[in-house]
Scaffold this motif. Sequence first.
Motif, PDB file in Angstrom:
ATOM      1  N   SER A 161       7.281 -10.717 -13.741  1.00 25.29           N
ATOM      2  CA  SER A 161       8.156  -9.947 -12.852  1.00 25.29           C
ATOM      3  C   SER A 161       9.321 -10.805 -12.371  1.00 25.29           C
ATOM      4  CB  SER A 161       7.373  -9.438 -11.635  1.00 25.29           C
ATOM      5  OG  SER A 161       6.466  -8.441 -12.009  1.00 25.29           O
ATOM      6  N   GLY A 162      10.501 -10.211 -12.359  1.00 23.78           N
ATOM      7  CA  GLY A 162      11.664 -10.971 -11.927  1.00 23.78           C
ATOM      8  C   GLY A 162      12.832 -10.067 -11.597  1.00 23.78           C
ATOM      9  N   ALA A 163      13.850 -10.658 -10.993  1.00 22.24           N
ATOM     10  CA  ALA A 163      15.053  -9.915 -10.627  1.00 22.24           C
ATOM     11  C   ALA A 163      16.281 -10.755 -10.944  1.00 22.24           C
ATOM     12  CB  ALA A 163      15.021  -9.574  -9.137  1.00 22.24           C
ATOM     13  N   ASN A 164      17.403 -10.084 -11.147  1.00 24.09           N
ATOM     14  CA  ASN A 164      18.674 -10.753 -11.414  1.00 24.09           C
ATOM     15  C   ASN A 164      19.742 -10.126 -10.522  1.00 24.09           C
ATOM     16  OD1 ASN A 164      20.671 -12.352 -12.497  1.00 24.09           O
ATOM     17  ND2 ASN A 164      20.398 -11.653 -14.596  1.00 24.09           N
ATOM     18  N   TRP A 165      20.852 -10.827 -10.348  1.00 23.57           N
ATOM     19  CA  TRP A 165      21.953 -10.297  -9.556  1.00 23.57           C
ATOM     20  C   TRP A 165      23.216 -11.026  -9.979  1.00 23.57           C
ATOM     21  CZ3 TRP A 165      20.828  -7.639  -4.487  1.00 23.57           C
ATOM     22  CH2 TRP A 165      21.986  -7.076  -3.923  1.00 23.57           C
ATOM     23  N   GLY A 166      24.170 -10.285 -10.495  1.00 20.07           N
ATOM     24  CA  GLY A 166      25.440 -10.869 -10.900  1.00 20.07           C
ATOM     25  C   GLY A 166      26.571 -10.423  -9.991  1.00 20.07           C
ATOM     26  N   GLU A 167      27.408 -11.370  -9.596  1.00 23.63           N
ATOM     27  CA  GLU A 167      28.560 -11.063  -8.745  1.00 23.63           C
ATOM     28  C   GLU A 167      29.494 -12.256  -8.732  1.00 23.63           C
ATOM     29  OE1 GLU A 167      31.003  -9.315  -7.558  1.00 23.63           O
ATOM     30  OE2 GLU A 167      29.536  -7.935  -6.633  1.00 23.63           O
ATOM     31  N   GLU A 168      30.766 -12.003  -8.477  1.00 27.41           N
ATOM     32  CA  GLU A 168      31.737 -13.083  -8.410  1.00 27.41           C
ATOM     33  C   GLU A 168      31.388 -14.055  -7.288  1.00 27.41           C
ATOM     34  OE1 GLU A 168      35.684 -11.523  -8.089  1.00 27.41           O
ATOM     35  OE2 GLU A 168      35.339 -10.039  -9.662  1.00 27.41           O
ATOM     36  N   LEU A 169      31.770 -15.315  -7.477  1.00 31.56           N
ATOM     37  CA  LEU A 169      31.393 -16.398  -6.572  1.00 31.56           C
ATOM     38  C   LEU A 169      31.633 -16.073  -5.102  1.00 31.56           C
ATOM     39  CD1 LEU A 169      30.456 -19.308  -6.109  1.00 31.56           C
ATOM     40  CD2 LEU A 169      32.802 -20.056  -6.564  1.00 31.56           C
ATOM     41  N   GLU A 170      32.828 -15.682  -4.767  1.00 28.26           N
ATOM     42  CA  GLU A 170      33.165 -15.497  -3.361  1.00 28.26           C
ATOM     43  C   GLU A 170      32.723 -14.151  -2.800  1.00 28.26           C
ATOM     44  OE1 GLU A 170      37.330 -16.454  -3.632  1.00 28.26           O
ATOM     45  OE2 GLU A 170      36.961 -18.486  -2.910  1.00 28.26           O
ATOM     46  N   LYS A 171      32.167 -13.316  -3.673  1.00 26.30           N
ATOM     47  CA  LYS A 171      31.618 -12.031  -3.237  1.00 26.30           C
ATOM     48  C   LYS A 171      30.092 -12.029  -3.294  1.00 26.30           C
ATOM     49  CE  LYS A 171      35.600  -9.356  -4.906  1.00 26.30           C
ATOM     50  NZ  LYS A 171      36.025  -8.273  -5.841  1.00 26.30           N
ATOM     51  N   TYR A 172      29.514 -13.153  -3.710  1.00 26.30           N
ATOM     52  CA  TYR A 172      28.059 -13.178  -3.937  1.00 26.30           C
ATOM     53  C   TYR A 172      27.323 -12.969  -2.613  1.00 26.30           C
ATOM     54  CZ  TYR A 172      24.101 -14.071  -6.977  1.00 26.30           C
ATOM     55  OH  TYR A 172      22.981 -13.913  -7.741  1.00 26.30           O
ATOM     56  N   PRO A 173      26.504 -11.909  -2.514  1.00 21.86           N
ATOM     57  CA  PRO A 173      25.910 -11.527  -1.233  1.00 21.86           C
ATOM     58  C   PRO A 173      24.671 -12.347  -0.856  1.00 21.86           C
ATOM     59  CG  PRO A 173      25.270  -9.957  -2.914  1.00 21.86           C
ATOM     60  CD  PRO A 173      26.191 -10.941  -3.579  1.00 21.86           C
ATOM     61  N   ASP A 174      24.469 -12.477   0.415  1.00 21.41           N
ATOM     62  CA  ASP A 174      23.315 -13.229   0.914  1.00 21.41           C
ATOM     63  C   ASP A 174      22.001 -12.576   0.502  1.00 21.41           C
ATOM     64  OD1 ASP A 174      22.419 -15.487   2.685  1.00 21.41           O
ATOM     65  OD2 ASP A 174      21.474 -13.826   3.758  1.00 21.41           O
ATOM     66  N   GLN A 175      21.985 -11.236   0.470  1.00 20.16           N
ATOM     67  CA  GLN A 175      20.740 -10.541   0.121  1.00 20.16           C
ATOM     68  C   GLN A 175      20.329 -10.783  -1.324  1.00 20.16           C
ATOM     69  OE1 GLN A 175      23.582  -8.955   1.076  1.00 20.16           O
ATOM     70  NE2 GLN A 175      23.828  -6.940   0.091  1.00 20.16           N
ATOM     71  N   ALA A 176      21.301 -11.172  -2.161  1.00 20.24           N
ATOM     72  CA  ALA A 176      20.952 -11.491  -3.549  1.00 20.24           C
ATOM     73  C   ALA A 176      20.016 -12.686  -3.602  1.00 20.24           C
ATOM     74  CB  ALA A 176      22.220 -11.767  -4.352  1.00 20.24           C
ATOM     75  N   TRP A 177      20.305 -13.695  -2.797  1.00 15.50           N
ATOM     76  CA  TRP A 177      19.450 -14.886  -2.751  1.00 15.50           C
ATOM     77  C   TRP A 177      18.047 -14.536  -2.277  1.00 15.50           C
ATOM     78  CZ3 TRP A 177      20.592 -19.361  -4.972  1.00 15.50           C
ATOM     79  CH2 TRP A 177      21.928 -19.598  -5.304  1.00 15.50           C
ATOM     80  N   ASP A 178      17.969 -13.713  -1.225  1.00 15.00           N
ATOM     81  CA  ASP A 178      16.659 -13.331  -0.699  1.00 15.00           C
ATOM     82  C   ASP A 178      15.836 -12.586  -1.740  1.00 15.00           C
ATOM     83  OD1 ASP A 178      17.352 -14.460   1.719  1.00 15.00           O
ATOM     84  OD2 ASP A 178      18.053 -12.564   2.586  1.00 15.00           O
ATOM     85  N   LYS A 179      16.457 -11.598  -2.390  1.00  8.88           N
ATOM     86  CA  LYS A 179      15.728 -10.782  -3.364  1.00  8.88           C
ATOM     87  C   LYS A 179      15.296 -11.600  -4.574  1.00  8.88           C
ATOM     88  CE  LYS A 179      16.130  -6.732  -6.379  1.00  8.88           C
ATOM     89  NZ  LYS A 179      16.974  -5.581  -6.801  1.00  8.88           N
TER      90      LYS A 179
END
Length: 261
Positions: free
Chosen positions: A96-114
Amino acid sequence: MVSNLFQVKDKIILVTGGGSGIGYGISLGFVKNGAKVYICSRDFEKCKKTAEELTKIGPGKCIAIKADLSKLSDIKNLFEEFSKYEQSLDCLVNNSGANWGEELEKYPDQAWDKVMNLNVKAVFNTSVAALPFLRKNATSQDPSRIINIGSIDGIRVPRLETYAYSASKAALHQLTRTLADRLAPEHILVNAIAAGPFMSKMTKQTFTQFEDLVKSSVATGRFGNNEDLEGLLVFLTSRASTYITGAIIPLEGGVLIKSNL
């Protein structure tokens, strides 16, 4: 006989996220080789349907259990439910795993948590919860296994902006080594697969959008398939691999050598 070295018939396997994507390919490979496979997912209806489909393929069988591994309570419930069926476990596959792609300066904090929660912390918690079952029948001649599904993006710098994902997979690789050292005296082998491009639900949107770019980064020029997964997973769960632990094994069609050209 060599064929006996690669025998997984009647082994008991638990594959997290085994109902789709890479997890489906892993579960399919074990079932085709006669193992009894448990799969878990948040989407129980889909997971149950997959289990029924895999059991029809056989000769092994597949059973579905509902679990959201981002929640510690669900991890505990997973093994409470598992204990209704089995008293031991031969191999845990943390897929089981998750991914999250976004530009550097738009990268959201919730992405790290998830991403860090599911890709690292949940793997640790699931592995710890599985230990009583993994210890049950483990011997030096027939060890139990934990196999973590990592990524080549935990080894190389990824081409896409998936900051939390690549960091989480590097952490997972190190967690694999640490657990391997701790559990080797208990006859539990811990290895990771650094997976390359496999088409799955998680990767489909990205790989479809950047298909030519992704394939151009693979020396063999293709995505991985279910037989690629089957060969390596059966090997890592069979007697053929009883002298391997703490390894991070690339399954990536030559992406890493292509990166170094």
